[in-house]
Scaffold this motif. Structure first.
Motif, short mmCIF file in Angstrom:
data_model
loop_
_atom_site.label_atom_id
_atom_site.label_comp_id
_atom_site.label_asym_id
_atom_site.label_seq_id
_atom_site.Cartn_x
_atom_site.Cartn_y
_atom_site.Cartn_z
N GLY A 1 -21.78 -33.18 -16.22
CA GLY A 1 -20.86 -32.75 -17.25
C GLY A 1 -20.85 -33.65 -18.46
O GLY A 1 -21.31 -34.76 -18.43
N THR B 1 -13.40 -31.00 -14.80
CA THR B 1 -13.80 -30.34 -13.56
C THR B 1 -12.57 -29.91 -12.76
O THR B 1 -12.07 -28.82 -12.92
N SER C 1 -12.00 -27.26 -15.27
CA SER C 1 -12.59 -25.92 -15.19
C SER C 1 -12.48 -25.30 -13.79
O SER C 1 -12.44 -24.08 -13.67
N LYS D 1 -18.04 -25.03 -15.25
CA LYS D 1 -17.78 -25.30 -16.67
C LYS D 1 -18.48 -24.26 -17.55
O LYS D 1 -19.60 -23.84 -17.25
N SER E 1 -11.21 -27.29 -20.37
CA SER E 1 -12.32 -26.51 -19.82
C SER E 1 -13.59 -27.33 -19.67
O SER E 1 -14.51 -26.91 -18.97
N ASP F 1 -15.34 -26.80 -24.75
CA ASP F 1 -14.48 -27.83 -24.18
C ASP F 1 -13.14 -27.87 -24.90
O ASP F 1 -13.02 -28.46 -25.96
#
Length: 328
Positions: free
Chosen positions: A14, A207, A274, A51, A204, A69
């Motif tokens: 990520g 995690t 997410s 994600k 978002s 994000d």
């Protein structure tokens, strides 16, 4: 994902993003789209470890994969490789530090002449050029929450769609529409954990459901929290623990029953990433400061994120460095 002092909660694959705060006037000018949306535009979402990623054109080139994000309080972030590939001009600098104050980095701010997503073109988008922590080949950049200030932004996780539309969310007394505040460009809502009321970031680009130790120490768990992953800041490394909660977590009218949560010593707020958001269709109205949640079930179960977590205690921009530093 960050507000000042925010710890970015990321999967091993990520992004950790960077906060850049310009003046309100410059943000409004920069985010004015060049394409009018008659009703709504949509694009498919690719979910990697829960994600949301989308295909984006930058300066009529691409497509490139960007992470959407809502936990990034700036317009965009680009990898050094993409900035070099597109020869993006440098228009300023940002000074980045971690919450410990022990580390500091200086990053360039570059200009993307046109960013197109879901058929909508945004002009003159400023992006922090910075390493995308842990992303590897997953994406070349991040689109932050404030980029979408003029639209209703919907992330439909179950159907894997992003929708941009004109309009507004109607007040409904908190049934499905929740008020949020965004002091640093990141939506923060009220959350209830048993009888405890806390604030939580809707992120978002994160995690799982993450609690700071200062919150977790007042809660009961089904078992003793155990080591789950590692965190890293510009200056320090630390351990992440995890366990299942005994009390319910309430987000609006929805309940997470005995949720699996991560616990870290650096994150100042609860972070809703997410994996819990994947249960919902989420719509953000930045003009009305409302967030609408929709799910087929009122009681939800939350397991661990679908990959081992790596917590990145993300760099923040110093309050004293809030304006662009002119180049030259």
């Amino acid at each position: 994902m960050p507000v000042p002092g925010k710890v970015a909660l990321s999967a091993a694959l990520g992004c950790a993003c960077v906060l850049w705060i310009g003046s309100a006037a410059s943000r409004a000018q920069d985010l004015r789209p060049t394409t009018e949306v008659a009703a709504s535009y949509s694009a498919s979402i690719e979910l990697l470890y829960d994600k949301p990623y989308v295909s984006v054109m930058v300066n009529e080139r691409g497509p490139f994969r960007f992470l959407i994000d809502t936990g990034t309080g700036t317009q965009a972030l680009v990898s050094p490789e993409l900035a070099e590939q597109l020869a993006l001009p440098v228009v300023g600098h940002a000074r980045l530090t971690d919450p410990s104050g022990l580390g500091e980095q200086r990053s360039e701010i570059v200009l993307m002449r046109a960013v197109t997503i879901a058929g909508v073109e945004f002009a003159q988008v400023k992006a922090v050029r910075h390493k995308l922590y842990g992303e590897g080949e997953n994406c070349q950049g991040v689109l932050g929450f404030t980029l979408f200030k003029d639209y209703l932004l919907t992330l439909n996780f179950p159907e894997r769609r992003l929708v941009l539309a004109r309009g507004e969310i109607a007040q409904d007394g908190g049934s499905s529409a929740l008020p949020f505040r965004m002091p640093d460009g990141v939506p923060i809502v009220a959350l209830r954990i048993g009888g405890m009321h806390v604030e939580a970031q809707i992120d978002s680009g994160g995690t799982g459901l993450s609690f700071p130790e200062t919150v977790a120490e007042h809660l009961k768990f089904l078992s003793t929290p155990i080591a789950f992953g590692n965190g890293e800041s510009l200056a320090t490394r630390f351990q992440i623990k995890a366990a299942r909660l005994r009390p319910d977590v309430r987000l609006g009218r929805y309940t997470f029953r005995q949720a699996f949560v991560e616990i870290n010593p650096a994150f100042p707020l609860v972070n809703v990433g997410s994996t819990p958001l994947a249960k919902f269709v989420v719509t953000f109205d930045q003009a009305k400061m409302l967030l609408r949640l929709s799910s087929n079930a009122k009681t939800l179960h939350l397991n661990a994120s679908p990959t081992q977590l790596e917590l990145i205690n993300e760099p923040k921009r110093e309050a004293s460095d809030r304006k662009l530093v002119p180049v030259g």
